[in-house]
Design a protein around this motif. Structure first.
Motif, PDB file in Angstrom:
ATOM      1  N   LEU A 115      12.066 -44.072   1.294  1.00 11.75           N
ATOM      2  CA  LEU A 115      13.456 -43.770   1.646  1.00 11.75           C
ATOM      3  C   LEU A 115      14.421 -44.409   0.655  1.00 11.75           C
ATOM      4  O   LEU A 115      15.406 -43.788   0.231  1.00 11.75           O
ATOM      5  CB  LEU A 115      13.752 -44.234   3.072  1.00 11.75           C
ATOM      6  N   VAL A 116      14.136 -45.641   0.257  1.00 15.16           N
ATOM      7  CA  VAL A 116      14.961 -46.302  -0.761  1.00 15.16           C
ATOM      8  C   VAL A 116      14.975 -45.479  -2.038  1.00 15.16           C
ATOM      9  O   VAL A 116      16.039 -45.240  -2.646  1.00 15.16           O
ATOM     10  CB  VAL A 116      14.444 -47.731  -1.034  1.00 15.16           C
ATOM     11  N   ASN A 117      13.809 -45.012  -2.461  1.00 14.83           N
ATOM     12  CA  ASN A 117      13.737 -44.245  -3.709  1.00 14.83           C
ATOM     13  C   ASN A 117      14.368 -42.860  -3.574  1.00 14.83           C
ATOM     14  O   ASN A 117      14.925 -42.328  -4.545  1.00 14.83           O
ATOM     15  CB  ASN A 117      12.295 -44.148  -4.182  1.00 14.83           C
ATOM     16  N   MET A 118      14.286 -42.261  -2.389  1.00  9.62           N
ATOM     17  CA  MET A 118      14.981 -40.992  -2.170  1.00  9.62           C
ATOM     18  C   MET A 118      16.484 -41.193  -2.328  1.00  9.62           C
ATOM     19  O   MET A 118      17.171 -40.399  -2.982  1.00  9.62           O
ATOM     20  CB  MET A 118      14.670 -40.442  -0.775  1.00  9.62           C
ATOM     21  N   ILE A 119      17.007 -42.271  -1.743  1.00  8.78           N
ATOM     22  CA  ILE A 119      18.438 -42.551  -1.846  1.00  8.78           C
ATOM     23  C   ILE A 119      18.820 -42.795  -3.312  1.00  8.78           C
ATOM     24  O   ILE A 119      19.815 -42.265  -3.803  1.00  8.78           O
ATOM     25  CB  ILE A 119      18.820 -43.750  -0.956  1.00  8.78           C
ATOM     26  N   ARG A 120      18.010 -43.577  -4.014  1.00 13.98           N
ATOM     27  CA  ARG A 120      18.299 -43.840  -5.433  1.00 13.98           C
ATOM     28  C   ARG A 120      18.279 -42.553  -6.248  1.00 13.98           C
ATOM     29  O   ARG A 120      19.114 -42.361  -7.145  1.00 13.98           O
ATOM     30  CB  ARG A 120      17.270 -44.813  -5.998  1.00 13.98           C
ATOM     31  N   SER A 121      17.327 -41.676  -5.960  1.00 18.37           N
ATOM     32  CA  SER A 121      17.226 -40.443  -6.742  1.00 18.37           C
ATOM     33  C   SER A 121      18.402 -39.512  -6.473  1.00 18.37           C
ATOM     34  O   SER A 121      18.805 -38.736  -7.336  1.00 18.37           O
ATOM     35  CB  SER A 121      15.908 -39.717  -6.427  1.00 18.37           C
ATOM     36  N   THR A 122      18.967 -39.607  -5.266  1.00 17.80           N
ATOM     37  CA  THR A 122      20.108 -38.771  -4.892  1.00 17.80           C
ATOM     38  C   THR A 122      21.426 -39.384  -5.341  1.00 17.80           C
ATOM     39  O   THR A 122      22.379 -38.672  -5.654  1.00 17.80           O
ATOM     40  CB  THR A 122      20.128 -38.575  -3.358  1.00 17.80           C
ATOM     41  N   ASP A 123      21.448 -40.715  -5.380  1.00 16.06           N
ATOM     42  CA  ASP A 123      22.689 -41.429  -5.708  1.00 16.06           C
ATOM     43  C   ASP A 123      22.346 -42.676  -6.512  1.00 16.06           C
ATOM     44  O   ASP A 123      21.981 -43.711  -5.942  1.00 16.06           O
ATOM     45  CB  ASP A 123      23.430 -41.803  -4.428  1.00 16.06           C
ATOM     46  N   SER A 124      22.463 -42.588  -7.821  1.00 11.59           N
ATOM     47  CA  SER A 124      22.144 -43.726  -8.693  1.00 11.59           C
ATOM     48  C   SER A 124      23.358 -44.618  -8.934  1.00 11.59           C
ATOM     49  O   SER A 124      23.270 -45.590  -9.685  1.00 11.59           O
ATOM     50  CB  SER A 124      21.617 -43.221 -10.039  1.00 11.59           C
ATOM     51  N   THR A 125      24.486 -44.320  -8.291  1.00 12.03           N
ATOM     52  CA  THR A 125      25.722 -45.068  -8.538  1.00 12.03           C
ATOM     53  C   THR A 125      25.884 -46.261  -7.604  1.00 12.03           C
ATOM     54  O   THR A 125      26.845 -47.017  -7.751  1.00 12.03           O
ATOM     55  CB  THR A 125      26.951 -44.159  -8.377  1.00 12.03           C
ATOM     56  N   ARG A 126      24.992 -46.406  -6.640  1.00 10.87           N
ATOM     57  CA  ARG A 126      25.136 -47.469  -5.659  1.00 10.87           C
ATOM     58  C   ARG A 126      23.845 -48.273  -5.534  1.00 10.87           C
ATOM     59  O   ARG A 126      22.780 -47.818  -5.935  1.00 10.87           O
ATOM     60  CB  ARG A 126      25.520 -46.894  -4.290  1.00 10.87           C
ATOM     61  N   LEU A 127      23.957 -49.444  -4.940  1.00  5.55           N
ATOM     62  CA  LEU A 127      22.790 -50.278  -4.674  1.00  5.55           C
ATOM     63  C   LEU A 127      22.218 -49.927  -3.310  1.00  5.55           C
ATOM     64  O   LEU A 127      22.930 -49.425  -2.435  1.00  5.55           O
ATOM     65  CB  LEU A 127      23.182 -51.747  -4.734  1.00  5.55           C
ATOM     66  N   VAL A 128      20.929 -50.214  -3.127  1.00  6.09           N
ATOM     67  CA  VAL A 128      20.254 -49.904  -1.874  1.00  6.09           C
ATOM     68  C   VAL A 128      19.564 -51.161  -1.350  1.00  6.09           C
ATOM     69  O   VAL A 128      18.811 -51.811  -2.084  1.00  6.09           O
ATOM     70  CB  VAL A 128      19.210 -48.778  -2.047  1.00  6.09           C
ATOM     71  N   VAL A 129      19.839 -51.493  -0.091  1.00  7.19           N
ATOM     72  CA  VAL A 129      19.186 -52.619   0.588  1.00  7.19           C
ATOM     73  C   VAL A 129      18.075 -52.048   1.465  1.00  7.19           C
ATOM     74  O   VAL A 129      18.343 -51.241   2.357  1.00  7.19           O
ATOM     75  CB  VAL A 129      20.194 -53.412   1.439  1.00  7.19           C
ATOM     76  N   SER A 130      16.857 -52.469   1.230  1.00  8.11           N
ATOM     77  CA  SER A 130      15.724 -51.836   1.918  1.00  8.11           C
ATOM     78  C   SER A 130      15.718 -52.114   3.416  1.00  8.11           C
ATOM     79  O   SER A 130      15.382 -51.237   4.215  1.00  8.11           O
ATOM     80  CB  SER A 130      14.401 -52.305   1.303  1.00  8.11           C
ATOM     81  N   ASN A 131      16.087 -53.328   3.829  1.00 11.98           N
ATOM     82  CA  ASN A 131      15.973 -53.717   5.239  1.00 11.98           C
ATOM     83  C   ASN A 131      16.861 -54.932   5.450  1.00 11.98           C
ATOM     84  O   ASN A 131      16.416 -56.062   5.302  1.00 11.98           O
ATOM     85  CB  ASN A 131      14.507 -54.029   5.573  1.00 11.98           C
ATOM     86  N   ASP A 132      18.106 -54.696   5.789  1.00 13.19           N
ATOM     87  CA  ASP A 132      19.068 -55.785   5.803  1.00 13.19           C
ATOM     88  C   ASP A 132      18.655 -56.880   6.781  1.00 13.19           C
ATOM     89  O   ASP A 132      18.399 -56.614   7.954  1.00 13.19           O
ATOM     90  CB  ASP A 132      20.465 -55.255   6.172  1.00 13.19           C
ATOM     91  N   GLY A 133      18.595 -58.111   6.281  1.00 13.55           N
ATOM     92  CA  GLY A 133      18.296 -59.254   7.138  1.00 13.55           C
ATOM     93  C   GLY A 133      17.035 -59.985   6.771  1.00 13.55           C
ATOM     94  O   GLY A 133      17.019 -61.210   6.643  1.00 13.55           O
ATOM     95  N   TRP A 134      15.941 -59.244   6.582  1.00  9.58           N
ATOM     96  CA  TRP A 134      14.649 -59.867   6.306  1.00  9.58           C
ATOM     97  C   TRP A 134      13.586 -58.796   6.049  1.00  9.58           C
ATOM     98  O   TRP A 134      13.865 -57.606   6.111  1.00  9.58           O
ATOM     99  CB  TRP A 134      14.225 -60.766   7.467  1.00  9.58           C
ATOM    100  N   GLU A 135      12.386 -59.235   5.724  1.00  4.05           N
ATOM    101  CA  GLU A 135      11.224 -58.350   5.539  1.00  4.05           C
ATOM    102  C   GLU A 135      11.518 -57.194   4.582  1.00  4.05           C
ATOM    103  O   GLU A 135      11.222 -56.033   4.843  1.00  4.05           O
ATOM    104  CB  GLU A 135      10.723 -57.851   6.900  1.00  4.05           C
ATOM    105  N   HIS A 136      12.099 -57.553   3.429  1.00  3.89           N
ATOM    106  CA  HIS A 136      12.443 -56.564   2.410  1.00  3.89           C
ATOM    107  C   HIS A 136      11.182 -56.040   1.720  1.00  3.89           C
ATOM    108  O   HIS A 136      10.182 -56.742   1.592  1.00  3.89           O
ATOM    109  CB  HIS A 136      13.355 -57.193   1.350  1.00  3.89           C
ATOM    110  N   THR A 137      11.300 -54.808   1.235  1.00  2.00           N
ATOM    111  CA  THR A 137      10.263 -54.258   0.355  1.00  2.00           C
ATOM    112  C   THR A 137      10.895 -54.091  -1.032  1.00  2.00           C
ATOM    113  O   THR A 137      11.170 -55.066  -1.698  1.00  2.00           O
ATOM    114  CB  THR A 137       9.708 -52.936   0.920  1.00  2.00           C
ATOM    115  N   ASP A 138      11.161 -52.874  -1.444  1.00  2.71           N
ATOM    116  CA  ASP A 138      11.801 -52.611  -2.728  1.00  2.71           C
ATOM    117  C   ASP A 138      13.312 -52.561  -2.496  1.00  2.71           C
ATOM    118  O   ASP A 138      13.832 -51.604  -1.924  1.00  2.71           O
ATOM    119  CB  ASP A 138      11.285 -51.283  -3.279  1.00  2.71           C
TER     120      ASP A 138
END
Length: 583
Positions: A427-450
């Motif tokens: 899902l993070v990579n789908m968002i990046r591929s659709t919108d490269s102008t913003r940052l993406v937080v994988s899981n706000d708070g803890w237990e992050h992946t990419d």
């Protein structure tokens, strides 16, 4: 339209002159036995109730104010289409309907939409009678106890609890008609490029537009920046426009919370005889979001984010802002308190809110309403809804971060479960591929992946304890400072900027209510705790921003800086002083 609720134009970053607001009184019915389709209510039914759209039936402003769960509901409205629109294509637009909507016009089935937070449209031209007595019927299905459905802060146990609130069912944003030529512009994607001083434009048009001319004009206030035209050789077109202008000291105007400069852009679709077939006005801001050496950069410069968590709930109207004035007021109060951004929590906000953040200057972290039980079907639908969110909100300069997950909601085993980890990464990579102008937080708070940012939730009360726990960065990123590991198994820190994106949550009230930690009952105790913990966060050099919980009280949750009805609990200048202080 002065007597119509929410009368303002509902799509402020893609404006057409002609439209008809369908908000107001509609016929309404509960269908608890789910008999309406079988009995063909879309053809004939004596509706027994009235509801004020766009307010959900659970709200006071709807005129119904029934908090009980009703999973199947129906709407009906009779309306007249202006005679001057007769040679046009007529679209009906829904801002948002929670959760599954089916639409009929004059008994004809028009279409359906799944997802409670994003807009959808249908061409209803062929179903119109043009007799001044058109009829639209909408059925909504919104399962009250379904945790697989994206619902955010809406309760799924029948009543509010902890930090989950009254649910919203059905239409909760504006419904409107608009006439368009068969040859028209469907949407535009605007990508400012600060480093090269240009604007990348991607236009999407109907096939009937091919062969016509597209005129594009850009202005900054009264200064002409660009005026050009293109032959429409295809229904999708990409082109780049130079924005540099000697009228400006640095040839270009940048957008930031401190200087929210916006360019206006106009699109006209023109046929061979010079007739304007379609005319749309939009706007954009030139800003860049990036990271470098553990810092968050806005327009290539380090920028310290001071955010407030904002649930976007209102007394009397719940998820629906009661008025444009209420939206503007929330943004202005956020800035008065000394915050430069808002984390819109578990809600895809009304487009008018984003418009005013663009205009007034407020960073926004965009977040989707979570689902709470992981299944393949739930994950697939959640992905589709995210694609619609980005499609709707791509052009807003105020949005700088996308947050697909919060505190592992929807992916409860992401710490160790490879399937759930893979889904968050996809899902993070789908968002990046659709919108490269913003940052993406994988899981706000803890237990992050990419993830592009390393964000941590920590509600400890003591500033001294916070300083001690967070003294060693290398320990924090590999540990669980708030009893949750920062990274999921198999993932590790890679010099991302670190922010504390939930803290505080100080319950300040003379009445019963829910909040984090020990409740305070006076201003002095509140300011002492807020100052200590905020100063501690700002004292740690590797932390580059924070988000305080939260802007307002919401129902039983009493940890807002303002009451639910938007009254300051504390002198806002004192809170601003804490936020402004350089440590």
């Amino acid at each position: 339209m002065n007597n119509i609720p929410r009368p303002e134009y509902p799509r402020p970053n893609f404006v057409r002159k002609n439209w008809l607001n369908l908000n107001g009184t509609w016929d309404f019915e509960f269908d608890d036995e789910n008999l309406g389709e079988k009995e063909k209510w879309f053809i004939s039914h004596s509706f027994s109730k009235k509801i004020v759209v766009p307010f959900c039936y659970e709200s006071e402003m709807s005129g119904i104010n029934d908090k009980a769960p009703h999973d199947y509901i129906w709407y009906q409205k009779r309306f007249a289409v202006p005679e001057s629109w007769k040679n046009e294509t007529i679209k009906i637009n829904f801002g948002a309907v929670d959760y599954i909507a089916k639409v009929w016009v004059n008994g004809d089935y028009i279409g359906s939409h799944i997802g409670g937070y994003t807009p959808f449209s249908f061409n209803i031209t062929n179903s119109l009678k043009w007799d001044g007595k058109e009829e639209i019927v909408v059925k909504v299905e919104d399962l009250s106890y379904n945790p697989k459905q994206a619902r955010g802060k809406q309760t799924w146990i029948g009543k509010p609890f902890a930090c989950w609130y009254t649910k919203t069912t059905g239409i909760w944003q504006t419904v409107w008609l608009e006439p368009v030529n068969e040859a028209h512009i469907e949407k535009v994607k605007l990508t400012p490029d600060l480093d090269n001083g240009n604007l990348k434009v991607h236009t999407f048009m109907t096939h009937e537009a091919v062969g016509n001319k597209l005129k594009v004009t850009i202005k900054f206030e009264e200064i002409d920046i660009v005026e050009t035209d293109f032959h429409c050789f295809d229904n999708e077109m990409n082109f780049v426009l130079n924005l540099l202008n000697k009228e400006f000291e640095w040839k270009i105007k940048l957008w930031s919370p401190e200087e929210p400069n916006l360019y206006d852009i106009y699109f006209e679709l023109i046929d061979d005889e010079g007739k304007i077939l379609d005319s749309v006005k939009s706007y954009f801001g030139v800003r860049k979001v990036s990271t470098k050496n553990g810092k968050f950069l806005l327009n290539n410069r380090p920028y310290y984010q001071k955010l407030i968590l904002d649930q976007g709930y209102f007394p009397g109207s719940l998820l629906t802002p009661p008025s444009e004035e209420a939206i503007i007021n929330d943004i202005k109060m956020t800035k008065i308190l000394g915050y430069n951004g808002a984390r819109k929590h578990q809600k895809v906000e009304d487009p008018l809110y984003l418009y005013w953040c663009d205009k007034l200057g407020l960073l926004v972290w965009g977040e989707m309403a979570s689902f709470y039980e992981f299944t393949n079907e739930a994950a697939n639908q959640y992905t589709r809804e995210w694609q619609e969110i980005i499609d709707r909100d791509y052009n807003h300069p105020s949005i700088v971060v996308w947050t697909p997950f919060n505190e592992s909601w929807g992916v409860p085993s992401v710490l160790v479960d490879k399937n759930q980890q893979s889904y968050t990464v996809s899902l993070v990579n789908m968002i990046r591929s659709t919108d490269s102008t913003r940052l993406v937080v994988s899981n706000d708070g803890w237990e992050h992946t990419d993830t592009d940012l390393c964000t941590i939730h920590d509600y400890r009360e003591s500033g001294k304890e916070f300083l001690k726990i967070y003294e060693d960065k290398s320990e924090i990123i590999n540990d669980a400072p708030a009893n949750k590991f920062i990274f999921a198994e198999g993932y590790s820190y890679n010099n991302q900027p670190i922010l504390i994106t939930e803290y505080g949550g100080i319950a300040f009230s003379q009445t019963e209510g829910w909040g984090y930690g020990n409740k305070v009952t006076n201003e002095e105790a509140f300011l002492k705790r807020l100052d200590e913990i905020t100063t501690a966060i700002k004292s740690i050099d590797y932390i580059v921003g924070y988000c305080y919980t939260q802007l307002t009280d919401v129902e039983q949750e009493m940890n807002g800086l303002l009451t639910y009805d938007r009254k300051f609990k504390i002198d806002p200048e004192k809170i601003k002083a804490i936020n402004d202080r350089i440590v």
